[in-house]
Design an enzyme around this catalytic site. Structure first.
Site, PDB file in Angstrom:
ATOM      1  N   ARG A 154     100.074  16.858  32.124  1.00 40.52           N
ATOM      2  CA  ARG A 154     101.378  16.912  31.452  1.00 40.52           C
ATOM      3  C   ARG A 154     102.018  18.261  31.744  1.00 40.52           C
ATOM      4  NH1 ARG A 154      99.910  20.723  27.618  1.00 40.52           N
ATOM      5  NH2 ARG A 154      97.741  20.600  26.967  1.00 40.52           N
TER       6      ARG A 154
ATOM      7  N   LYS B 299      86.984  14.619  29.317  1.00 45.61           N
ATOM      8  CA  LYS B 299      86.477  15.806  30.018  1.00 45.61           C
ATOM      9  C   LYS B 299      85.167  15.537  30.744  1.00 45.61           C
ATOM     10  CE  LYS B 299      88.902  19.041  27.092  1.00 45.61           C
ATOM     11  NZ  LYS B 299      88.916  20.190  26.216  1.00 45.61           N
TER      12      LYS B 299
ATOM     13  N   ILE C  48      80.349  30.405  28.904  1.00 46.18           N
ATOM     14  CA  ILE C  48      80.517  31.521  29.839  1.00 46.18           C
ATOM     15  C   ILE C  48      80.937  32.745  29.014  1.00 46.18           C
ATOM     16  CG2 ILE C  48      81.684  32.312  31.943  1.00 46.18           C
ATOM     17  CD1 ILE C  48      80.191  29.695  32.419  1.00 46.18           C
TER      18      ILE C  48
HETATM   19  P1  ADP Z   1      98.866  24.140  26.738  1.00 44.14           P
HETATM   20  O1  ADP Z   1      97.604  23.510  27.290  1.00 44.14           O
HETATM   21  O2  ADP Z   1     100.118  23.592  27.260  1.00 44.14           O
HETATM   22  O3  ADP Z   1      98.765  25.598  26.668  1.00 44.14           O
HETATM   23  P2  ADP Z   1      98.083  23.714  24.020  1.00 44.14           P
HETATM   24  O4  ADP Z   1      96.621  23.524  24.298  1.00 44.14           O
HETATM   25  O5  ADP Z   1      98.526  24.918  23.261  1.00 44.14           O
HETATM   26  O6  ADP Z   1      98.943  23.599  25.303  1.00 44.14           O
HETATM   27  O7  ADP Z   1      98.614  22.407  23.310  1.00 44.14           O
HETATM   28  C1  ADP Z   1      99.970  22.161  23.164  1.00 44.14           C
HETATM   29  C2  ADP Z   1     100.164  21.203  22.035  1.00 44.14           C
HETATM   30  O8  ADP Z   1      99.562  19.974  22.349  1.00 44.14           O
HETATM   31  C3  ADP Z   1      99.535  21.646  20.735  1.00 44.14           C
HETATM   32  O9  ADP Z   1     100.358  21.210  19.691  1.00 44.14           O
HETATM   33  C4  ADP Z   1      98.209  20.903  20.715  1.00 44.14           C
HETATM   34  O10 ADP Z   1      97.748  20.735  19.401  1.00 44.14           O
HETATM   35  C5  ADP Z   1      98.596  19.608  21.373  1.00 44.14           C
HETATM   36  N1  ADP Z   1      97.492  18.979  22.097  1.00 44.14           N
HETATM   37  C6  ADP Z   1      96.943  19.407  23.252  1.00 44.14           C
HETATM   38  N2  ADP Z   1      95.957  18.567  23.655  1.00 44.14           N
HETATM   39  C7  ADP Z   1      95.870  17.581  22.728  1.00 44.14           C
HETATM   40  C8  ADP Z   1      95.042  16.411  22.570  1.00 44.14           C
HETATM   41  N3  ADP Z   1      94.083  16.090  23.428  1.00 44.14           N
HETATM   42  N4  ADP Z   1      95.259  15.644  21.487  1.00 44.14           N
HETATM   43  C9  ADP Z   1      96.210  15.976  20.593  1.00 44.14           C
HETATM   44  N5  ADP Z   1      97.012  17.042  20.689  1.00 44.14           N
HETATM   45  C10 ADP Z   1      96.857  17.846  21.732  1.00 44.14           C
HETATM   46  P1  ADP Z   2      91.352  22.434  25.290  1.00 44.30           P
HETATM   47  O1  ADP Z   2      91.328  21.052  25.839  1.00 44.30           O
HETATM   48  O2  ADP Z   2      91.335  22.486  23.819  1.00 44.30           O
HETATM   49  O3  ADP Z   2      92.402  23.269  25.951  1.00 44.30           O
HETATM   50  P2  ADP Z   2      89.421  23.761  27.015  1.00 44.30           P
HETATM   51  O4  ADP Z   2      88.195  23.075  27.489  1.00 44.30           O
HETATM   52  O5  ADP Z   2      90.529  23.913  27.973  1.00 44.30           O
HETATM   53  O6  ADP Z   2      89.932  23.030  25.705  1.00 44.30           O
HETATM   54  O7  ADP Z   2      89.011  25.188  26.436  1.00 44.30           O
HETATM   55  C1  ADP Z   2      89.899  25.994  25.714  1.00 44.30           C
HETATM   56  C2  ADP Z   2      89.395  27.433  25.686  1.00 44.30           C
HETATM   57  O8  ADP Z   2      88.087  27.514  25.095  1.00 44.30           O
HETATM   58  C3  ADP Z   2      89.235  28.086  27.039  1.00 44.30           C
HETATM   59  O9  ADP Z   2      90.426  28.640  27.523  1.00 44.30           O
HETATM   60  C4  ADP Z   2      88.174  29.131  26.778  1.00 44.30           C
HETATM   61  O10 ADP Z   2      88.707  30.296  26.208  1.00 44.30           O
HETATM   62  C5  ADP Z   2      87.279  28.452  25.778  1.00 44.30           C
HETATM   63  N1  ADP Z   2      86.178  27.756  26.460  1.00 44.30           N
HETATM   64  C6  ADP Z   2      86.096  26.439  26.688  1.00 44.30           C
HETATM   65  N2  ADP Z   2      84.959  26.136  27.352  1.00 44.30           N
HETATM   66  C7  ADP Z   2      84.318  27.299  27.557  1.00 44.30           C
HETATM   67  C8  ADP Z   2      83.075  27.652  28.186  1.00 44.30           C
HETATM   68  N3  ADP Z   2      82.266  26.750  28.723  1.00 44.30           N
HETATM   69  N4  ADP Z   2      82.726  28.967  28.210  1.00 44.30           N
HETATM   70  C9  ADP Z   2      83.537  29.894  27.656  1.00 44.30           C
HETATM   71  N5  ADP Z   2      84.682  29.628  27.047  1.00 44.30           N
HETATM   72  C10 ADP Z   2      85.085  28.340  26.990  1.00 44.30           C
END
Ligand code: ADP
Ligand code: ADP
Ligand code: MG
Length: 470
Positions: free
Chosen positions: A293, A117, A204
């Site tokens: 993905r 990230k 945020i």
């Molecule tokens: P989406 O981003 O498609 O909404 P999720 O964040 O809910 O998906 O993740 C989908 C699945 O992939 C979950 O089982 C989550 O634990 C797994 N997953 C997502 N990102 C990672 C990661 N960086 N490492 C391991 N598992 C991951």
């Molecule tokens: P992941 O890789 O687990 O999906 P993300 O960075 O996409 O992680 O963040 C997942 C969720 O966490 C976001 O959809 C949001 O609700 C919250 N989040 C992440 N970063 C922020 C931020 N900087 N400010 C507010 N909410 C956040």
């Protein structure tokens, strides 16, 4: 290169979903499965199946040599990784390529760049695109965390650079909590993602999570397939997703879409990907991360565009150019998806287990259910809790809500407590219906989702004979 046989390196509903598209394309499918998954539906549905040996504490679905061994044994020319597991793992994509097979997804380089990230945000910033404000470096000491947090200003969020699935992040509102949050995050990052790197960005407040689906072929053609609003979350994990988002005007939609395509171009992306933005206001969308993905909620986009995204991924991996351009795509109606998890919403969403008894999946017009469940299926306990996704489409948002509610009322999964009833209440909530919500919706309205406890007036209780028991 036209494939003949494709290995599906996943399990559960997404493995079933991928096998379906392979079959429609006339391709053979190979399932892989761990011992505790031998009775799983994806194994029954595929043309071939390979049983994976256990490899210590790690799930065999995550063990690269084991999955590559299954590729060799089954003579598959390509692998579809689904989501989770090895789907964003550049070492896996590289190992597949070294075997002379095709990884259905972007290049090793793009996986690497977007998988971190910090690197992803640096790259996007260099394109002149706004990212969540924060310092783009790995934090390696408590002193550094304090320094960075002071520059950004509280509240801040500490996140795992390799994170996913809503795990490995901590919100910090006061300086005194920074050290503990930093230590906990680093530990979680190491244990969940095998990489302790964490960084810090501004938290945020009351944002929307809006993400854009992109497709890009190997000939340099890229399109976006509009957005999905995934603001309804619990602990940073999505519960419900919908498209289009009521939050964006047509101009903002086009602008965010173009931004996502530009980000994909910057890494010469190929395949299906999702660019996630966190929005402070419709005009202030910050790039958060790119998921390299297929996404859990991809069917929402399929329903409003008519494009089979898994088929598109396979065709792109075969070297075919996209069969449509941006002008060919439009938003038709509204689609909503809910995730049905094996969790008990009345007990803080603790994981549940069991054997599926009677099973009634909803059907009828404009309903889609993606699941690997069948009656008699014993839930293995070491995997993701998601059992099914139920979707509905409608010409308007209200019509989609009514249709999904009707579908959920028909759904019966006996033997396992699920989140289905919770979703019925969610869909009926006036704030959800107004479409004016943020990622804090569930926290804000927690009271409205508490278990229904019927308080009886004492004379009512007496009237129905409760006291006679005392
Ligand atoms: P989406 O981003 O498609 O909404 P999720 O964040 O809910 O998906 O993740 C989908 C699945 O992939 C979950 O089982 C989550 O634990 C797994 N997953 C997502 N990102 C990672 C990661 N960086 N490492 C391991 N598992 C991951
Ligand atoms: P992941 O890789 O687990 O999906 P993300 O960075 O996409 O992680 O963040 C997942 C969720 O966490 C976001 O959809 C949001 O609700 C919250 N989040 C992440 N970063 C922020 C931020 N900087 N400010 C507010 N909410 C956040
Ligand atoms: Mg995310």
């Amino acid at each position: 290169m036209k494939f003949q046989r494709v290995l599906v390196a996943n399990r559960g509903e997404i493995a079933v979903r991928i096998i379906r598209s392979l079959r429609q394309l006339g391709l053979e499918s190979v399932a892989i499965y761990a011992r505790d998954d031998q009775h799983s539906y994806h194994v029954k549905l595929a043309d071939y199946a390979v049983c994976l040996p256990e490899s210590g504490a790690q799930s065999p679905y995550l063990h690269i040599p084991t999955v590559c061994g299954a590729m060799r044994a089954s003579k598959a020319q390509a692998v579809h990784p689904g989501y989770g597991f090895l789907s964003e793992n550049h070492a896996f994509a590289e190992a597949v390529q070294e075997m002379g097979a095709v990884f259905i997804g972007p290049s090793v380089q793009a996986l690497r760049q977007m998988g971190d990230k910090i690197e992803a945000k640096t790259l996007v910033r260099a394109q002149g695109i706004a990212t969540v404000p924060g310092e783009l470096c790995e934090l390696t000491s408590v002193a550094q965390v304090k320094e960075v947090a002071q520059v950004i200003g509280f509240p801040v969020i500490i996140k795992a650079a390799a994170g996913g699935g809503g795990r490995g992040m901590r919100i910090v509102t006061e300086e005194k909590d920074l050290a503990t949050a930093y230590e906990v995050c680093r530990r979680e990052a190491q244990s969940y993602f095998g990489n302790p790197a964490v960084f810090c960005e501004r938290y945020i407040q009351n944002p929307r999570h809006i993400e854009v689906q992109v497709l890009r072929d190997t000939h340099g053609n890229g399109v976006h397939l509009f957005e999905r609003d995934c603001s309804i979350q619990r602990r940073n994990q999505k519960l419900l997703e919908e498209a289009p988002s009521r939050y964006l005007s047509p101009e903002q939609r086009a602008e965010l879409g173009a931004r996502a395509v530009k980000i994909a171009e910057a890494v010469d992306y190929c395949g299906a990907g999702t660019v996630e933005f966190i929005c402070e206001s419709p005009d202030h969308a910050y790039f958060m991360e790119m998921n390299t993905r297929i996404q859990v909620e991809h069917p929402v986009t399929e329903m409003i565009t008519g494009i089979d995204l898994i088929e598109a991924q396979i065709r792109i991996a075969q070297g075919e150019p996209l069969a449509f351009s941006q002008e060919d795509l439009c938003v038709q109606g509204h689609a909503i998806e809910v995730r049905i998890n094996a969790e008990d919403p009345d007990q803080g969403f603790i994981p549940t287990s069991g054997t599926v008894g009677a099973l009634q999946l909803p059907g009828g017009p404009f309903v889609r259910t993606d699941t690997h469940l069948y009656s008699g299926y014993i839930l293995p306990t070491r995997y993701d809790s998601m059992l099914a996704k139920v979707l509905a489409w409608g010409p308007t948002r209200q019509a989609a809500i009514s249709c999904l509610l009707r579908a959920l009322q028909e759904l019966r999964i006996e033997g396992v407590t699920t989140t289905a009833r919770f979703h019925e209440r969610l869909l009926q909530h006036p704030v959800f219906q107004s479409a004016d919500f943020t990622t804090n919706f569930l926290q804000q309205y927690a009271k409205d989702f508490e278990p229904e406890i019927y308080a009886l007036e004492s004379d009512e209780a007496a009237a129905i004979g409760l006291y006679s028991q005392l």
